[in-house]
Design an enzyme around this catalytic site. Structure first.
Site, mmCIF file in Angstrom:
data_model
loop_
_atom_site.group_PDB
_atom_site.id
_atom_site.type_symbol
_atom_site.label_atom_id
_atom_site.label_comp_id
_atom_site.label_asym_id
_atom_site.label_seq_id
_atom_site.Cartn_x
_atom_site.Cartn_y
_atom_site.Cartn_z
ATOM 1 N N ASN A 116 -9.871 1.977 7.805
ATOM 2 C CA ASN A 116 -11.245 1.968 8.320
ATOM 3 C C ASN A 116 -11.339 1.914 9.840
ATOM 4 O O ASN A 116 -12.412 2.130 10.391
ATOM 5 C CB ASN A 116 -12.023 0.790 7.730
ATOM 6 C CG ASN A 116 -12.173 0.900 6.233
ATOM 7 O OD1 ASN A 116 -11.742 1.872 5.614
ATOM 8 N ND2 ASN A 116 -12.779 -0.100 5.636
ATOM 9 N N PHE A 120 -5.284 -0.323 9.671
ATOM 10 C CA PHE A 120 -5.917 -0.109 8.378
ATOM 11 C C PHE A 120 -6.842 1.100 8.487
ATOM 12 O O PHE A 120 -7.325 1.453 9.563
ATOM 13 C CB PHE A 120 -6.645 -1.348 7.833
ATOM 14 C CG PHE A 120 -5.687 -2.386 7.306
ATOM 15 C CD1 PHE A 120 -5.224 -2.317 6.003
ATOM 16 C CD2 PHE A 120 -5.221 -3.394 8.126
ATOM 17 C CE1 PHE A 120 -4.320 -3.252 5.521
ATOM 18 C CE2 PHE A 120 -4.322 -4.335 7.654
ATOM 19 C CZ PHE A 120 -3.869 -4.263 6.350
ATOM 20 N N HIS A 147 -4.123 6.695 -1.319
ATOM 21 C CA HIS A 147 -4.791 6.634 -0.015
ATOM 22 C C HIS A 147 -3.779 6.717 1.133
ATOM 23 O O HIS A 147 -4.162 6.958 2.271
ATOM 24 C CB HIS A 147 -5.576 5.319 0.061
ATOM 25 C CG HIS A 147 -6.841 5.369 0.856
ATOM 26 N ND1 HIS A 147 -7.599 6.506 1.049
ATOM 27 C CD2 HIS A 147 -7.512 4.387 1.509
ATOM 28 C CE1 HIS A 147 -8.662 6.219 1.773
ATOM 29 N NE2 HIS A 147 -8.629 4.940 2.076
ATOM 30 N N TYR A 203 0.811 -1.221 0.000
ATOM 31 C CA TYR A 203 0.000 0.000 0.000
ATOM 32 C C TYR A 203 0.846 1.274 0.000
ATOM 33 O O TYR A 203 0.304 2.371 -0.100
ATOM 34 C CB TYR A 203 -0.900 0.039 1.244
ATOM 35 C CG TYR A 203 -1.787 -1.158 1.395
ATOM 36 C CD1 TYR A 203 -2.893 -1.336 0.576
ATOM 37 C CD2 TYR A 203 -1.525 -2.125 2.361
ATOM 38 C CE1 TYR A 203 -3.713 -2.443 0.707
ATOM 39 C CE2 TYR A 203 -2.342 -3.234 2.507
ATOM 40 C CZ TYR A 203 -3.434 -3.389 1.677
ATOM 41 O OH TYR A 203 -4.241 -4.483 1.814
ATOM 42 N N ASP A 229 -5.672 11.849 2.430
ATOM 43 C CA ASP A 229 -5.991 12.060 1.024
ATOM 44 C C ASP A 229 -7.401 12.619 0.876
ATOM 45 O O ASP A 229 -8.313 12.201 1.571
ATOM 46 C CB ASP A 229 -5.862 10.750 0.250
ATOM 47 C CG ASP A 229 -6.784 9.657 0.786
ATOM 48 O OD1 ASP A 229 -6.624 9.271 1.965
ATOM 49 O OD2 ASP A 229 -7.671 9.200 0.041
ATOM 50 N N ASN A 253 -13.337 6.805 4.786
ATOM 51 C CA ASN A 253 -13.523 5.852 5.884
ATOM 52 C C ASN A 253 -12.580 6.084 7.061
ATOM 53 O O ASN A 253 -12.941 5.823 8.205
ATOM 54 C CB ASN A 253 -13.397 4.418 5.371
ATOM 55 C CG ASN A 253 -14.576 4.038 4.501
ATOM 56 O OD1 ASN A 253 -15.684 4.531 4.684
ATOM 57 N ND2 ASN A 253 -14.337 3.171 3.534
#
Length: 189
Positions: free
Chosen positions: A66, A64, A19, A14, A91, A112
């Site tokens: 969320n 993460f 993001h 990632y 972001d 999120n």
């Protein structure tokens, strides 16, 4: 003391996603301002340093995106800080690429990570919204947000992150207007 949070998803796959620009901003701030290496704490990675005369706790949640709010809540509780002491870098789909806006409060606007923050600490925190641009159609949003920056974006991204870090002292002093103004000037030249 302030808690600055870079939002992103943990793990190398990632690392270059749009993001994860919040993680990237946190990393560059830590590097430019000579923060010590991160320690695993609060379900994330914490660095404790200074920007000017202000103590800054720099947190990258490892939960993460969320679930970012859980990590932030744990840090706030431990240090007995309030949501008003939090600055979050993340972001922003609805800002043009490489643009930055500062705001306090408001809703999640579909993000999120911000939704999780609001659920866990309320909405009265400062937001450093880093534009990633909208891909044009809602069906392309997920691929855009979770896609890597293009090679052509790397130099402007490095310039932007460096400028954010260079002007971070204004954020530490609580002068959001001066931060945005000096950031814009730095990026023009």
């Amino acid at each position: 003391m302030q808690l600055w949070v870079g939002l992103g998803n943990p793990g190398p796959k990632y690392a270059m996603h749009r993001h994860n620009v919040g993680f990237m901003a946190a990393d560059v701030i830590a590097e430019i301002h000579d923060f010590p290496p991160p320690v695993k704490k609060f379900q994330g990675w914490l660095q404790d340093g200074r920007i000017g005369s202000t103590r800054i706790l720099l947190l990258k949640p490892g939960t993460f995106m969320n679930e970012s709010g859980r990590s932030v809540r744990a840090a706030l509780d431990f240090y007995k800080l309030a949501a008003t002491d939090v600055t979050v870098f993340y972001d922003e789909l609805d800002l043009a690429p490489m643009k930055v806006k500062v705001k306090r409060g408001g809703g999640a606007a579909g993000h999120n990570g911000i939704r999780s923050m609001i659920q866990h600490i309320g909405d009265d925190f400062r937001r450093i919204r880093i534009g990633i641009g909208h891909p044009g159609h809602k069906d392309r949003v997920t691929g855009h947000v979770l896609g890597n920056y293009h090679k052509s974006e790397m130099e402007p991204l490095a310039d932007l992150l460096g400028a954010i870090a260079a002007e971070a002292e204004w954020l530490a002093k609580g002068d959001d207007v001066r931060f945005q103004s000096d950031l814009a000037l730095r990026l023009q030249g």
